[in-house]
Design an enzyme around this catalytic site. Structure first.
Site, PDB file in Angstrom:
ATOM      1  N   GLY A   1     -20.048   6.776  -1.320  1.00 22.76           N
ATOM      2  CA  GLY A   1     -19.049   7.131  -2.327  1.00 22.76           C
ATOM      3  C   GLY A   1     -19.064   6.121  -3.460  1.00 22.76           C
ATOM      4  N   HIS A   2     -17.898   5.866  -4.026  1.00 22.41           N
ATOM      5  CA  HIS A   2     -17.811   4.962  -5.176  1.00 22.41           C
ATOM      6  C   HIS A   2     -18.403   3.589  -4.865  1.00 22.41           C
ATOM      7  CE1 HIS A   2     -14.679   7.941  -6.223  1.00 22.41           C
ATOM      8  NE2 HIS A   2     -15.095   7.695  -7.443  1.00 22.41           N
ATOM      9  N   VAL A   3     -18.048   3.040  -3.703  1.00 21.30           N
ATOM     10  CA  VAL A   3     -18.526   1.690  -3.386  1.00 21.30           C
ATOM     11  C   VAL A   3     -19.939   1.736  -2.796  1.00 21.30           C
ATOM     12  CG1 VAL A   3     -18.092  -0.396  -2.038  1.00 21.30           C
ATOM     13  CG2 VAL A   3     -16.164   0.909  -2.957  1.00 21.30           C
TER      14      VAL A   3
ATOM     15  N   LYS B   1       0.865  -1.181   0.000  1.00 24.08           N
ATOM     16  CA  LYS B   1       0.000   0.000   0.000  1.00 24.08           C
ATOM     17  C   LYS B   1       0.896   1.222   0.000  1.00 24.08           C
ATOM     18  CE  LYS B   1      -4.548   0.770   0.574  1.00 24.08           C
ATOM     19  NZ  LYS B   1      -5.669  -0.032   0.087  1.00 24.08           N
TER      20      LYS B   1
ATOM     21  N   GLY C   1     -21.679   5.910   4.196  1.00 24.55           N
ATOM     22  CA  GLY C   1     -20.806   6.355   3.103  1.00 24.55           C
ATOM     23  C   GLY C   1     -21.343   5.950   1.748  1.00 24.55           C
TER      24      GLY C   1
HETATM   25  P1  NAD Z   1     -15.089   7.240  -1.440  1.00 20.27           P
HETATM   26  O1  NAD Z   1     -14.111   8.224  -0.927  1.00 20.27           O
HETATM   27  O2  NAD Z   1     -15.552   7.303  -2.849  1.00 20.27           O
HETATM   28  O3  NAD Z   1     -16.409   7.225  -0.524  1.00 20.27           O
HETATM   29  C1  NAD Z   1     -16.411   7.359   0.853  1.00 20.27           C
HETATM   30  C2  NAD Z   1     -17.658   8.148   1.212  1.00 20.27           C
HETATM   31  O4  NAD Z   1     -17.821   8.130   2.621  1.00 20.27           O
HETATM   32  C3  NAD Z   1     -17.587   9.616   0.773  1.00 20.27           C
HETATM   33  O5  NAD Z   1     -18.741   9.939   0.015  1.00 20.27           O
HETATM   34  C4  NAD Z   1     -17.534  10.380   2.090  1.00 20.27           C
HETATM   35  O6  NAD Z   1     -18.170  11.639   2.018  1.00 20.27           O
HETATM   36  C5  NAD Z   1     -18.264   9.427   3.006  1.00 20.27           C
HETATM   37  N1  NAD Z   1     -17.971   9.585   4.432  1.00 20.27           N
HETATM   38  C6  NAD Z   1     -16.784   9.857   5.034  1.00 20.27           C
HETATM   39  N2  NAD Z   1     -16.931   9.893   6.364  1.00 20.27           N
HETATM   40  C7  NAD Z   1     -18.243   9.629   6.620  1.00 20.27           C
HETATM   41  C8  NAD Z   1     -18.997   9.512   7.798  1.00 20.27           C
HETATM   42  N3  NAD Z   1     -18.467   9.689   9.008  1.00 20.27           N
HETATM   43  N4  NAD Z   1     -20.320   9.222   7.685  1.00 20.27           N
HETATM   44  C9  NAD Z   1     -20.887   9.042   6.466  1.00 20.27           C
HETATM   45  N5  NAD Z   1     -20.211   9.149   5.311  1.00 20.27           N
HETATM   46  C10 NAD Z   1     -18.894   9.428   5.388  1.00 20.27           C
HETATM   47  O7  NAD Z   1     -14.429   5.803  -1.119  1.00 20.27           O
HETATM   48  P2  NAD Z   1     -14.829   4.414  -1.776  1.00 20.27           P
HETATM   49  O8  NAD Z   1     -13.954   4.150  -2.932  1.00 20.27           O
HETATM   50  O9  NAD Z   1     -16.306   4.328  -1.915  1.00 20.27           O
HETATM   51  O10 NAD Z   1     -14.364   3.412  -0.620  1.00 20.27           O
HETATM   52  C11 NAD Z   1     -15.082   3.314   0.596  1.00 20.27           C
HETATM   53  C12 NAD Z   1     -14.290   2.499   1.586  1.00 20.27           C
HETATM   54  O11 NAD Z   1     -14.052   1.205   1.037  1.00 20.27           O
HETATM   55  C13 NAD Z   1     -12.914   3.092   1.901  1.00 20.27           C
HETATM   56  O12 NAD Z   1     -12.609   2.807   3.250  1.00 20.27           O
HETATM   57  C14 NAD Z   1     -11.978   2.301   1.004  1.00 20.27           C
HETATM   58  O13 NAD Z   1     -10.673   2.210   1.535  1.00 20.27           O
HETATM   59  C15 NAD Z   1     -12.650   0.950   0.998  1.00 20.27           C
HETATM   60  N6  NAD Z   1     -12.351   0.165  -0.193  1.00 20.27           N
HETATM   61  C16 NAD Z   1     -12.638   0.674  -1.430  1.00 20.27           C
HETATM   62  C17 NAD Z   1     -12.354  -0.083  -2.557  1.00 20.27           C
HETATM   63  C18 NAD Z   1     -12.668   0.434  -3.934  1.00 20.27           C
HETATM   64  O14 NAD Z   1     -12.647  -0.362  -4.894  1.00 20.27           O
HETATM   65  N7  NAD Z   1     -13.008   1.700  -4.095  1.00 20.27           N
HETATM   66  C19 NAD Z   1     -11.782  -1.363  -2.428  1.00 20.27           C
HETATM   67  C20 NAD Z   1     -11.526  -1.862  -1.141  1.00 20.27           C
HETATM   68  C21 NAD Z   1     -11.809  -1.091  -0.034  1.00 20.27           C
END
Ligand code: NAD
Length: 357
Positions: A181-183, A80, A179
């Protein structure tokens, strides 16, 4: 501070502290284990409050990647990188060039992918200077592995519901997502399509509004989302959502989300067992993204991708059954299983990537 004796250090093969005065880059690249292959893992950008916080984050995340890839049956190691900075303000062409140079200097032992605070555009910028970045191929989502991560979590939720409640149908099941976001958004979409009732929160109001209007999720205030009366809680924001305080107040019977390092400390796994809450280990169920990245890197036929991601459900069931038998935290069981797989698979490798030129 000490690094070698830090519990998070846990046998890391290599940790690189990278600084470039001209671009302001301050980054750490952690290579935990390359027994199974190159250490592939996200490049995170975050305004860490301290260097110690950044070191702890990168070490915990890279170790998690080793276990994640092993459990997902991938020929990849664990690594990482983190960039200390504000993704909203500190990105520049010079910064990506400098970061790419440090990644390149590792000669392929570490391969960077997207993570919190970085995007496909950032990866493309680095790819001008190093071949050791991945996850921006011309796939249906432009290389973004997040929909695959969401699919893995969705499959895991189904497996956990079947294991705990004997439920095979999501109709009427209540899920709270922290949250969007993307996921989280993609997960909400899949759950809604399958008939689940989805409650969700995001500190970014625009994300919440979009999910409410496009998907029909029920909005919940960020401070309440963990404590809703639901069947499943899916933490999909940042790590550390599960700690002594929050666990004592949870009402969900199952926790299954995408966020990395959901347990603030190892003992939180025991707290969840004591409360009878079924915890689906994050590094097992959020492997869809790394599986997708592997398919992109290796040019594998994407027809097999969905089936590979769906195997997360069987792996989770295996872990949950083992954990039931010995009444121990699921995370511990998943780590043991990963170590078994690492031991078994690394013996069959002819050229482990141990040394660096
Ligand atoms: P992202 O940054 O697109 O989305 C995260 C969302 O969470 C954002 O919209 C943010 O505003 C929101 N957020 C932050 N703090 C918050 C809170 N206290 N309450 C409510 N919402 C809150 O990230 P992502 O790509 O969707 O990933 C989400 C999580 O999954 C991360 O921890 C990431 O490390 C993990 N992850 C992602 C992937 C991937 O393929 N994107 C793969 C493995 C793990």
């Amino acid at each position: 501070m000490s690094v070698f004796s830090d519990p998070s250090f846990d046998g890391h093969e290599q940790v690189v502290f990278a600084a470039d005065l001209a671009s302001g880059l301050r980054a750490i690249i952690a290579v935990h284990d390359t027994r199974l292959g190159a250490a592939v893992g996200g490049c995170r950008m975050y305004p860490y409050a301290s260097e110690a916080e950044a070191i702890d984050d990168v070490l915990r995340l890279s170790r998690g990647m080793t276990y994640k890839s092993a459990l997902a049956g991938l020929p990849l190691g664990g690594g990482k990188s983190v960039i200390i900075g504000d993704p909203g303000q500190d990105k520049s062409a010079a910064l990506w060039r400098a970061m790419a140079g440090f990644i390149d200097s590792l000669g392929g032992r570490y391969v960077a992918a997207e993570d919190s605070g970085t995007s496909v555009t950032d990866l493309r910028a680095m790819s001008q200077y190093t071949e050791h970045v991945s996850g921006f191929a011309a796939t249906e989502h432009g290389g973004d592995p997040s929909p695959s991560t969401a699919l893995g979590v969705y499959v895991a939720i189904r497996a956990a519901l079947a294991h705990r409640l004997g439920v095979s149908d999501l109709e009427g099941v209540r899920v709270a997502i922290q949250g969007l976001g993307h996921v989280g958004f993609a997960l909400a979409q899949m759950l809604k399509s399958a008939g689940a009732e989805v409650l969700a929160s995001d500190i970014n109001f625009a994300n919440l509004l979009r999910a409410e209007s496009e998907l029909g999720v029920t909005p919940v205030a960020p401070e309440n989302i963990l404590y809703e009366d639901v069947d499943v809680l899916a933490p999909c924001a940042l790590g550390g959502a599960l700690n002594a305080d929050s666990i004592s107040r949870l009402r969900a019977g199952i926790v299954a989300g995408a966020a990395n390092n959901q347990l603030r400390e190892t003992s939180d796994g025991c707290r969840l067992v004591d409360r009878g809450i079924l915890y689906c280990p994050d590094f097992l169920i959020n492997a869809g993204g790394i599986i997708d990245v592997h398919y992109q890197r290796s040019g594998l036929d994407r027809a097999g991708l969905r089936e590979h991601i769906e195997s997360i459900g069987d792996r989770l069931t295996e872990v949950l059954q083992r954990a039931d038998r010995c009444h121990r935290p699921t995370g511990e069981i998943a780590e043991e299983l990963a170590e078994e797989l690492l031991g078994a698979q690394s013996k069959t490798l002819k050229q482990p990537l141990r040394s660096v030129a």
